[in-house]
Every structure is written in C-alpha cells, then in structure tokens.
Design a protein around this motif. Structure first.
Motif, mmCIF file in Angstrom:
data_model
loop_
_atom_site.group_PDB
_atom_site.id
_atom_site.type_symbol
_atom_site.label_atom_id
_atom_site.label_comp_id
_atom_site.label_asym_id
_atom_site.label_seq_id
_atom_site.Cartn_x
_atom_site.Cartn_y
_atom_site.Cartn_z
ATOM 1 N N ALA A 938 0.823 -1.210 0.000
ATOM 2 C CA ALA A 938 0.000 0.000 0.000
ATOM 3 C C ALA A 938 0.863 1.269 0.000
ATOM 4 C CB ALA A 938 -0.940 -0.011 1.200
ATOM 5 N N PHE A 939 2.015 1.223 0.666
ATOM 6 C CA PHE A 939 2.876 2.404 0.747
ATOM 7 C C PHE A 939 4.078 2.314 -0.198
ATOM 8 C CE2 PHE A 939 0.585 2.389 4.745
ATOM 9 C CZ PHE A 939 0.271 3.727 4.922
ATOM 10 N N LYS A 940 4.057 1.356 -1.088
ATOM 11 C CA LYS A 940 5.199 1.120 -1.970
ATOM 12 C C LYS A 940 5.402 2.253 -2.961
ATOM 13 C CE LYS A 940 6.952 -2.349 -5.225
ATOM 14 N NZ LYS A 940 6.655 -3.656 -5.881
ATOM 15 N N GLU A 941 4.313 2.752 -3.522
ATOM 16 C CA GLU A 941 4.394 3.785 -4.552
ATOM 17 C C GLU A 941 3.985 5.129 -3.954
ATOM 18 O OE1 GLU A 941 5.483 3.395 -7.551
ATOM 19 O OE2 GLU A 941 5.665 1.204 -7.549
ATOM 20 N N PRO A 942 4.976 6.009 -3.617
ATOM 21 C CA PRO A 942 4.608 7.332 -3.091
ATOM 22 C C PRO A 942 3.983 8.198 -4.173
ATOM 23 C CG PRO A 942 6.968 7.196 -3.447
ATOM 24 C CD PRO A 942 6.434 5.834 -3.704
ATOM 25 N N LEU A 957 -5.409 -0.774 1.269
ATOM 26 C CA LEU A 957 -5.677 -0.994 2.694
ATOM 27 C C LEU A 957 -7.140 -1.318 2.938
ATOM 28 C CD1 LEU A 957 -3.511 1.790 4.367
ATOM 29 C CD2 LEU A 957 -3.000 -0.648 4.154
ATOM 30 N N ASP A 958 -8.012 -0.801 2.078
ATOM 31 C CA ASP A 958 -9.431 -1.122 2.196
ATOM 32 C C ASP A 958 -9.659 -2.617 1.966
ATOM 33 O OD1 ASP A 958 -11.966 -0.461 2.770
ATOM 34 O OD2 ASP A 958 -12.394 0.619 0.919
ATOM 35 N N ILE A 959 -8.895 -3.194 1.048
ATOM 36 C CA ILE A 959 -8.966 -4.640 0.790
ATOM 37 C C ILE A 959 -8.342 -5.403 1.949
ATOM 38 C CG2 ILE A 959 -8.201 -6.468 -0.770
ATOM 39 C CD1 ILE A 959 -8.202 -4.321 -3.010
ATOM 40 N N LEU A 960 -7.216 -4.897 2.435
ATOM 41 C CA LEU A 960 -6.490 -5.577 3.501
ATOM 42 C C LEU A 960 -7.300 -5.632 4.793
ATOM 43 C CD1 LEU A 960 -3.755 -6.930 4.083
ATOM 44 C CD2 LEU A 960 -2.910 -4.696 4.833
ATOM 45 N N SER A 961 -8.184 -4.681 4.986
ATOM 46 C CA SER A 961 -8.971 -4.646 6.226
ATOM 47 C C SER A 961 -9.886 -5.860 6.362
ATOM 48 C CB SER A 961 -9.804 -3.365 6.288
ATOM 49 O OG SER A 961 -10.733 -3.314 5.212
ATOM 50 N N GLU A 962 -10.161 -6.575 5.259
ATOM 51 C CA GLU A 962 -10.992 -7.766 5.330
ATOM 52 C C GLU A 962 -10.329 -8.870 6.160
ATOM 53 O OE1 GLU A 962 -13.986 -8.037 4.317
ATOM 54 O OE2 GLU A 962 -14.163 -6.173 3.169
ATOM 55 N N PHE A 963 -8.997 -8.796 6.318
ATOM 56 C CA PHE A 963 -8.280 -9.812 7.078
ATOM 57 C C PHE A 963 -8.039 -9.396 8.529
ATOM 58 C CE2 PHE A 963 -7.090 -10.393 2.648
ATOM 59 C CZ PHE A 963 -7.221 -11.757 2.476
ATOM 60 N N SER A 964 -8.468 -8.209 8.912
ATOM 61 C CA SER A 964 -8.198 -7.736 10.272
ATOM 62 C C SER A 964 -8.892 -8.584 11.320
ATOM 63 C CB SER A 964 -8.619 -6.273 10.414
ATOM 64 O OG SER A 964 -7.864 -5.450 9.544
#
Length: 1185
Positions: A938-942, A957-964
């Motif tokens: 998510a932070f790879k490309e500034p 990060l919106d996608i990643l939140s599904e694994f929280s």
C-alpha cells in the motif's frame, strides 16, 4: 405444564362429529368452535382439586405402598428405586412387565406415575434435569420445558438416540417398544380417562417444538410411535364396529318372534361406546398429527424428517381406509424433493409398501418419478427404487407363461422381461449408466439379470415366427446391460460412486462368485467369437463385447478343452484390430490381450505368440510408412498420412497396456515429432498420438528401471530421452492447434509429476539422476496455457451448434476437459513441483469462476496451507495485489472505490479470509505476514505530488482490512504499530475521502484492541490482568504456547526492518504439520518450515509477565464447536437465506430443500427432483452423473 389434565390451545381437538382425520385445516382453533362436550372434552378442563387426585388411588398424592413401588419409583427384579429410563436402557426386563408395573402405579396414584413418565421422556432426551412434583402441579408446559432446557448439558451434543455403543443402539428399539406396549396395555380404559394421553401428547408436542435438537428428535420419535400405536387401536376399533354392525343387522333382520330385543339394545350400546372411543382416538391422532407431524416432516434435521415419513408409510399401510388419500399422500409427494438420502430412502420404502398394499395408489406419472431414482448415487435409495420398478414392471407373469417355465434361452420365461428391461433403459435416455440400473435391481431381480443364456440367445438366434426382432439400438443396449451384469457378478461390488469401498465377501458370496465366473466362462468362451464375428463392424458393440474376457476363469480354457474357441477368439480380435481405427475399440483389444496374457495359465504361450506376431507386423508397417512419409522433397498425400495415423493409433493403444520396448519406438516417434516442429505442417492427430506413444515409451522404461536392477547407462539414456521429450512438448505448447497444445500440456504435467523429487521416495535414491525440476520459462509457459485455455468464458470454447441438447452436452464436455487441465497444474503446485507463487494467478480467479472451478481452487488453497502457511498467505495477498494492479492499469489511480471491480476484489479478500477458519492461533503467523506484505504494498508507490497526497496504492488498505478480523487482539496492536512506521504525522491528521482506506484500516486494527493489556504503551499494571488470569485458568499446555507467542512493541526508535525482521529474540515454537492427504499415488514428504519463515522472525518477542492471554482454544459452553453440531439450532427447513459465508471456513452440511410451508400452498408439480448433480460430472472417481 401438566398442572391440569388439559392440552394447551396449541392443539385444540376436533369436534365430536368429525370422525375423519383432518389434515387440510389449520390446527389452531382460536374461537374454540371445535371443542368437544362431554367425554371428549379435553380443552376446557380446569386444574384438579385435591379430591380429584385420590380417584382410584390413595388420595392426597401420596406414593402407593404396593409391592411394586418404593419411594415413587419401580422396584423390579430386586432393584430398588429403578427409574423407567434405567429399566428401558438396560433392556433386560420384559417390556410387558415394565408397563404393567407402571399401570399398577398409575392406578394407585396417577400423578406420581405420570411424573415418572414425564421424567422418562426428559431423560431419554439426554437432559440431566428432573421435573419435580411441585413443578408438575404449578408450572405450565412451556415453563417446564424452558426449565429443562436450562438444565441441559451443553458441553456435548450427544443424547441417547445418537450415542454410539451396543447399549445405545438397542435403546432406540427398547424406547419404541415401550411406547407401543404402553398404548396396547392401556387401550381398553386408561387412554380414555382424558388425563394420561392428554398429558403425554401435550408434553411431546411442546418438546417437539424445542430448538434443542435432543428434545425435538426424541419427542418426535416418541410422538410418531405413539401415533402408530393409536392407529393400531383405531383399526381394531373400526373392525369391532364393523363386526358389531353386522351382528346388529343380522339380529334385526330376524323375524319378530325370533328377534332378541335385549341383544339389539346391547349391540346398540356397544356400537355407541365403540364410536365414542373411536372419536377420542381420532382426536388424539389429530392432535399428534397437527401438533407434531406437520411441523417436523420438514425439520432441518434429516433424521427427524425420515422418522415422520417412515411412520406415515406405516399408517397408510396399516389403516389405508383413513390415511391412503390425497390429504396424507401429499406429504409423501412433497418430500420426494428432499435432497438428503436417508429421507428419500424412507420415502421410497413408504411408496414400495403402498404399491404392495394397493395397486392403484400411484399414477403413471408418479411411478415415472420413482423409476428414475434407480440411477441415484445413494445405493439404498436406488435399491428401493429398483424394488419398486421390479414390482411394477417385472414381477407380473401371464398365465400363458406357466407352460414355458422350463424352457430356456429365447423361448424361456425371462425373454420378454429382458426385452422390457432393454426398453426401460432406452426410454430413460441415460445410456451411460447401465451399471447403476443393474446394481439397483441386483438384489430383487438376480435370476433375471443372471440369465445370460437368454441374453445370448436374443443376440445370436433368429427371432421366432411372429416375434419382432431387436433393432440395432436395442441390441446395443442389451449388450451393454449384459456386460454390466457379468461385471457385477464377477466383482461382487457396486459400481463406482455407489459404495464406500470393496467389502470382504462371506464364504457363501465367494462360492456364488466362483460359480458365476465358471458359468460365464463356459457360456461365453464359446459364444464370444460368434458375437464378435456378427458385430465386427459395429464399434460400440465390439467395444463392450471385448471386455468380457476380463471376467473369465481362464483355467477353464484348458480344463474344459476349449483351446479351439480361444484360437477363434484371437483370430476375431486380430480381424477387429485390422478393421478399426477407433481408439476405444483398439484399447479394448489391447486390454483383452492383457487379460489373456497371464503367465499363471497355460494359455499364456498361445496368446503371447499371437500378440507378438501382431505387434511385429504393426511395427514393421509403421517404420516402412514413416520412411516414405518423411522423405525430403516430397509432399505427403492424405492417403499416406492416413496410413501412418491408423498404424500409429494401433501401436499407441497396445503400448498403453503392453511393454513394447524391444521394438524401439522412441527413435521413430522422435523423428516424427521433430519434423513436425521444423516444418510446422504435421497433421494434428499424428502429433497427438506420437506424443502419447512417446510418453508410454518413457513410462515403460522407468517401470523397468524401478522394478529391476539397472545400469548407469540405462539411467542416463532414460534421462536424456525424458529431457529431450520435455523440450519437444514445450515446443508444442506454442502450436497453433489447441488440441495439440492440450495434449502437450497434459503430458508435460504428468512427466513433471513423475520425475519430480517424489521419485526418490520409498528408498529409491538411485533414481536421483532422473529428477527434473522445470525452469522458470517452462513454469511461465504452463501458467500462460492455463490462463489462456482454462479461464475463459463458456461461449468462447463452444463450437457446437447442432441443437440445444448437443450444445449443452458439448459445453459440459468442454468444461470437464478444462477442469482436468486445471487440476493437473494445481497438482504441480500442491506437490511443490512449481513455485507456490504461481498459484496467485489461479487464486485470483476464485470468485469469477467459482461455479466452474471453485472446488479445485479451494482444495488447492487448503493443501498449500498445509504445506506452508506463511507462503500460502503471501500467495493470497499477491493474487489480490495482481488484481489491484490490473484494475489500476485499466481505470487509473483515480478509480471509483464503489465500482464493481473494486468491490469484487474486496469480496474475494473476504472469501480468502473465511478460508483461514476459526482457529486463529494456527494461522497467526500467516495472517501477520499477510498484513505485513499488504501494508508494504500500500505504501510502496509514493505520490509524485508530495506527501500531502496519499500513496498511489493506499486504497489497497481497504482490501487488507478484510483480514483484520483474523488477527488476535494483541496482534492487532503490533500490526498497528508497524502501520505507523509508514505513516507521517500529516497522514494521521487527514480526513479527506482519499484517506478513507487508511482510516478504515486503522479502525479495523483498533477494534477490539483498545483494551489490550499487553501493550507497553498502555501502561496498565499487572494487578488487574492477574485477577483476570486467575479467573480464566486456561489449560497449561495451551497457556505455554500462547505465552510463547506473545507480541510486544519495540522501542519507538526501532526501524521497521528491525521490528519485523530481527531474529535475535526469536522464541522457537515446535511446528507440527501433517503430510497433506492428496489423491495422487505419489506422496510427498512433509516440508519443514525454514527458520527464517517462522512468525518469531517477523515479530521480535518480549515476554510480558503482566498479561495472561485469553485461551482461544478453550472448549467451554459454546454451542458452535468446530467438530460438533450445535445443540440449539433453527428447527425449520428453508430454501432461502443460504449463508454461503459459513461454507467457506467450515465444512457444515447444508440442506437446500423447498417444501410447501403450509396447507394452503398447492403441490408444485413443476418441481422435479434433481437426481443428477451436474457438478459430479467433474469428478472422475464418480461414474454416475
């Protein structure tokens, strides 16, 4: 509950005038119009006064002091204080004496006796609670049931009807017997006292509506058996009424002088009493039927539904005048659509008994629906349908046939029945499933199905005068059925998909098997050459006939002096090989030679000579044709190509089952394939069969090296040939012809699997030089083939336009082929032949192609997770990253987060999260690594516009939140700290819409983690957590594992690399992994995790002594355990609201059945049972669609 002899308004009984069982009206009688007056009045009685309890007893509710009672319980066979439940459970006493003791107690004091009976039903449900006399007097039904539910043991889902062991298996029969004997012994007085039966029915109706499965199951069984006993009583009353009526009519028709008026009055009085008793019995049955049956026949539990259907069949058979009508038959019809096998099985038993009792019950359309169940994959259902079919179509015999009973063959009694079987098979239009039809009728029509002499006569002999000859289509069907009967007799087990495996045969079955094989051999050793000669040009008939020698007893050729018939058979096979080029026919010839070439029998030399002569001719012809075909400067014509192809087909078919190494076929096939690559004009069928033949050459050489000692030269030669062949297949992966590419891909996958590191397993280290690992380019080409030829739209691969039915068939066939291709590549992933990250391109198709390949992809996920949890998690997040990048390339960075594409990626992430299951400790490291990779991506490309704008991939990060939700509470805090390493102070202050993914992800990590007491920053002292740790008391083993996995934050000055990658403070925990149970014949060794892949290398650990973590594996009072079904559940069936999410992470069996919920819905005749699940077509291990 039972404070008074009343039945709650849940089931008001019908009016006295209603003598028939009403099943079409609502059970509830809100206005009380149907209440009986007088003897049948059961709904208006108030609570008893004290004086009522003393009727027929010792008054005041005191326990009787008779010889069979002590302290309110039975004293039987010298056992004091023995409760009814214990007596029935032991099953040692005669049930008649047990019931007689209870009746004697009931006559002394009916309240205490009924209290015993109530507690009996409660205890039979597995409940530890006891209904006291105080509760019995002052509490209502619902209150007592609620109290007993609270007393229920929630730690286990077992109860007497489901417990294992010989004692509990006998308990069910004893329980049912007790109820039947109780009603039988009480049928003349006690059941009419308006107290005992009302109380029992009220109790059972209330329990049957409970959400506790044990109560519902036990009370339903009790109520249904009670109903069956009452039906028997009603039948006896009906018979007695008819007899009394006939006696009355006979007496009244006498002359006045001879007529006895007193007898007439007695008969009238007796008939009146019988009528009153029957009215009361009918009221009781209506109460049970309306209060229990109409709700439980569509229960969520198949066993409960099966109980209801089984019992209604008994009622219809026992008392057909009352129950054999549309009002009750509709329930049988509705449950025919049940998709659970035990329910359908009971339904078929019911229908079968109805056919025996009444021939006109079912219409022709009803029978047709039952007939098709002979093709069901569930054998008990199919056998029941087969018995039904045999009863309706095959069991009738014309009187004219009595004179030909002793005739055999075409003139025998079974000739017409065999023809009927053929006609039925053809009309069913399921010509690929004759084996299932035969198996369904095997038990009930053995004599018919084993009349091979009759079948042979119908095929070989000319029809009699006036007899219609079989058509070509009918002859093909008869040959197929005959083959299936011979296979069933010789193998003695059901076809694939009908049984759990081969069972051990009894001595009697073995003798029958040997007798049948002898009979088959003696008959067809003589007849088979004649049949092959007659049908030699018909590929379908010949293919089936050539399979018969596999079931011969070959010794009979010698002992029976049948060598001349063997020579005739070999000549016919040779002629068929020369006439046919069809692959199925040639493979059947090859298998027949393989069956006959058995060194154990004296016929081996005779067959081996015939086979060698045939192969010599084919090999010489192929070399000669190939030399002419590949001559330079000459363009081969079609006739030359056909000759080469037909000869190559024959050689390939024989090489499949026979070792042809001495003919050195590798060189000529290699020359043929190499020429095809160089010129690019080789006919596709020649290339396909050349690839297959070369594949067989290599496999036979490997088999020889493995089975016997081999030289180093043999290994090097095989290694060279294998590597060269793989290069050729890789070249053909880029061929313009799709069929050629599919063949090359399939062979490549097989070769890579066989020559992988698995080849050395089992102590075969000498084969190490043969191990072949594909390079990155080959892996890439294989993956590209899958993406280009498997993950395509259905219409793109459909070239058939010959009608809708053929179009659907071609689509199914094409899908089956694509599934096989995908499964072949997934097997390479599972066995680590190719890198696991190549699975990312497969996993990302999970949602889009769920219907076609969802099961394969999900199984691949499961197996890869067993091999390496962390690498599997990294592969899953990589697949999501690939989809995200594809979306960016298509829509740019300013995409709409509410778009269907982005929502689809989020949904896929949610499905991935569900596959991790419920045990968070097992997947802890994998989930942490997944979040780590996701945050870094998510932070790879500034953003090139500066830090005031979000990173380009921040929306990920919106996608990643599904694994929280899969993170433990303490892990959420650690992941949150790692996230802060990538955030600037300005980012944390942003509230614009473009920063919403970051805010939502942060909130998902903070949810449930704000009270995390193990955080160093929180500064909470250890005192409070110490108190909590004393209360929780997790098991010692679990606590050590969890404490060893504690996460702590590093100093704020620590860099992200030191935070995630430091290994200095790693605490090693044992990693125990099972070898995945895979379906291949080659088993892989368990792969061990690398030390650097452990979770501790990702998080530096600092043991916190002030925190005792929650024990996530503690088995407490929760009703939803992984390996148990819930005790409390939704009790009614529904076809709507399927929660698919649960199916992702848990293997719960789900029901999908649509039964009419009320009496007002008409029977849905347009619904047809879905007997054949299209998904099972994709399973090669199941032969039944």
């Amino acid at each position: 509950m039972i404070a008074a002899p009343e039945i709650p308004t849940d089931f008001n009984l019908l009016q006295e005038s209603e003598t028939h069982f009403s099943s079409d009206t609502d059970f509830e009688d809100i206005e009380g119009k149907n209440q009986k007056q007088g003897k049948g009045k059961t709904c208006k009685k108030g609570k008893k006064g004290p004086g009522e309890k003393s009727k027929g007893g010792n008054g005041g509710g005191k326990p009787p002091s008779g010889p069979n009672r002590m302290n309110g319980h039975h004293q039987q066979n010298g056992v004091e204080n023995m409760m009814l439940f214990e007596v029935v459970k032991m099953g040692k006493s005669a049930m008649q004496s047990v019931v007689d003791d209870w009746i004697e107690a009931y006559k002394h004091d009916r309240d205490i006796a009924l209290l015993d009976l109530i507690n009996f039903f409660i205890q039979c449900s597995g409940c530890k609670g006891v209904v006291t006399a105080e509760m019995f007097r002052h509490m209502q039904n619902s209150e007592i049931i609620r109290k007993m539910t609270e007393e229920f043991d929630e730690d286990s889902g077992d109860y007497p009807l489901t417990m294992a062991g010989p004692q509990w298996k006998k308990f069910k029969s004893s329980f049912c017997e007790f109820i039947g004997v109780l009603v039988r012994q009480c049928q003349y007085s006690i059941i009419y006292d308006e107290y005992m039966m009302d109380t029992v029915i009220s109790l059972l109706t209330g329990l049957s509506d409970s959400q506790v499965r044990a109560f519902r199951h036990t009370s339903t069984l009790a109520a249904m058996k009670l109903m069956t006993a009452l039906v028997n009583v009603a039948l006896n009353l009906s018979i007695n009424m008819d007899n009394t009526q006939r006696q009355y009519e006979a007496e009244r028709n006498k002359m006045i002088g001879k007529r006895a008026n007193e007898r007439l009055e007695l008969l009238l009085q007796k008939r009146k009493e019988l009528q009153e008793n029957q009215d009361e019995i009918e009221n009781m049955m209506n109460a049970i039927f309306k209060g229990v049956f109409v709700h439980r026949y569509r229960d969520a539990i198949a066993e409960i539904r099966a109980i209801c259907i089984e019992e209604i069949g008994i009622w219809m058979k026992m008392y057909s005048d009352a129950f054999l009508n549309d009002s009750y038959l509709k329930y049988v019809g509705w449950t025919m659509h049940d998709k659970v096998r035990c329910s359908v099985y009971q339904n078929l038993k019911c229908l079968h008994s109805l056919v025996k009792s009444s021939e006109e019950v079912l219409t022709a359309e009803d029978c047709e629906n039952v007939y098709h169940l002979v093709y069901s994959a569930h054998r008990p259902v199919a056998v029941a349908a087969g018995e039904f079919l045999y009863k309706k179509l095959f069991s009738r015999r014309d009187p004219e046939e009595d004179g030909i009973m002793k005739r055999r063959g075409r003139q025998g009694p079974n000739a017409n029945l065999v023809k009927t079987l053929v006609f039925f098979f053809l009309e069913s239009e399921l010509h690929e499933h004759a084996a299932y039809l035969v198996d369904s009728m095997w038990d009930c029509a053995t004599e018919l199905l084993k009349d091979w002499e009759c079948m042979n006569s119908l095929l070989l002999e000319e029809p009699l005068s006036g007899e219609e000859a079989l058509t070509d289509r009918q002859e093909s069907a008869l040959i197929e059925i005959m083959l299936c009967t011979i296979r069933q007799a010789a193998e003695c087990h059901p076809p694939v998909g009908r049984g759990t495996g081969k069972r051990v045969l009894t001595a009697k079955e073995k003798k029958t098997q040997l007798d049948d094989r002898t009979k088959i051999t003696e008959l067809f050793a003589v007849a088979l050459p004649q049949l092959l000669a007659k049908y030699s040009v018909d590929a379908e008939k010949v293919t089936n006939l050539l399979q018969l020698p596999q079931y011969f007893d070959l010794e009979i050729y010698t002992t029976g002096r049948l060598e001349k018939h063997l020579d005739a058979l070999l000549r016919q096979i040779r002629n068929i090989v020369e006439k046919h080029t069809d692959t199925d026919v040639l493979e059947a010839c090859s298998k027949t030679y393989h069956a006959l070439c058995n060194e154990e029998f004296t016929i081996f030399n005779r067959v081996d000579i015939s086979r060698s002569q045939l192969i010599d001719e084919l090999a010489d012809k192929f070399n000669r044709l190939l030399e002419d075909f590949l001559q330079e400067g000459e363009e081969p014509d079609e006739d030359d190509a056909y000759q080469v192809l037909s000869t190559l087909k024959r050689i390939t078919a024989f090489h499949n089952a026979h070792d042809l190494s001495k003919w050195d076929l590798f060189a000529c096939n290699y020359k043929l394939l190499k020429t095809g690559i160089e010129n690019g004009d080789m006919p596709e069928q020649i290339v396909i069969h050349a690839l297959q033949c070369t594949h067989y050459v290599i496999l036979w050489q490997l088999a020889k090296i493995t089975e016997s000692s081999s030289t180093k030269e043999d290994l090097l030669r095989l290694k060279k040939q294998m590597r060269v062949f793989c290069q050729i297949c890789q070249h053909y992966l880029t061929n313009v012809n799709t069929t050629v590419k599919e063949q090359a891909f399939t062979i490549l996958c097989d070769i890579l699997m066989i020559f992988s590191h698995q080849i050395m397993s089992g102590g075969r280290d000498m084969l190490e030089p043969l191990v072949y690992t594909p390079d990155s380019s080959l892996q890439s080409e294989l993956l590209s083939f899958i993406l280009d030829h498997v993950f395509i739209e259905q219409d793109d691969d459909n070239n058939s336009a010959d009608g809708q039915q053929e179009d659907e068939a071609s689509k199914i066939e094409a899908l089956h082929k694509r599934r096989n291709l995908l499964a072949a590549f997934c097997k390479l992933i599972v066995y680590t032949v190719v890198e696991m990250n190549t699975a990312a391109d497969i996993f990302k198709q999970y949602m889009k192609y769920y219907n076609d390949y969802g099961d394969i992809i999900k199984e691949t996920m499961s197996k890869t997770r067993q091999i390496d949890k962390i690498q599997c998690a990294k592969t899953l997040i990589l697949s999501l990253q690939q989809l995200f990048n594809e979306m960016i390339q298509e829509n740019g960075y300013n995409f709409d987060r509410s778009s269907s594409t982005f929502s689809g990626i989020k949904e896929l992430a949610r499905r991935f999260a569900l596959t991790f299951g419920l045990d968070q400790l097992k997947t802890r490291e994998a989930i942490a690594m997944l979040h780590k990779d996701g945050i870094e991506f998510a932070f790879k490309e500034p953003n090139p516009q500066g830090e005031s704008h979000p990173p380009l991939n921040l929306a990920f990060l919106d996608i990643l939140s599904e694994f929280s939700s899969k993170l433990l509470r303490q892990d959420k805090r650690t992941v949150y700290v790692y996230l802060e390493k990538f955030m600037t102070f300005q980012m944390s202050l942003r509230r614009e819409d473009v920063w919403l993914p970051l805010m939502s992800y942060r909130n998902s990590l903070l949810a449930g983690g704000d009270d995390d007491t193990m955080s160093v920053i929180s500064g909470i002292s250890s005192r409070g957590s110490t108190v909590r740790s004393k209360k929780s008391k997790p098991s010692t083993g679990k606590r050590k594992v969890v404490e060893g996995m504690q996460l702590a934050l590093t100093e704020e000055s620590s860099s992200s690399d030191s935070m995630w990658l430091s290994r200095e403070q790693t605490l090693h925990t044992p990693v125990m992994m099972q070898t995945p149970q895979l379906t291949s014949t080659i088993m892989r060794e368990p792969k061990r995790l690398r030390p650097e892949d452990s979770f501790m290398s990702v998080y530096p650990m600092q043991t916190e002594h002030h925190q005792t973590p929650l024990d996530y594996n503690r088995r407490g009072t929760s009703l939803m355990e992984d390996d148990e079904e819930p005790i409390v559940e939704d009790v009614m069936m529904s076809s709507e609201g399927r929660i698919e999410d649960l199916n992702e992470g848990m293997d719960f069996d789900t029901m999908d059945i649509d039964l009419p919920p009320s009496k007002n819905r008409r029977e849905r005749t347009e619904l047809k049972p879905d007997f054949f699940d299209p998904a099972s077509i994709m399973d090669e291990s199941v032969g039944l669609i």
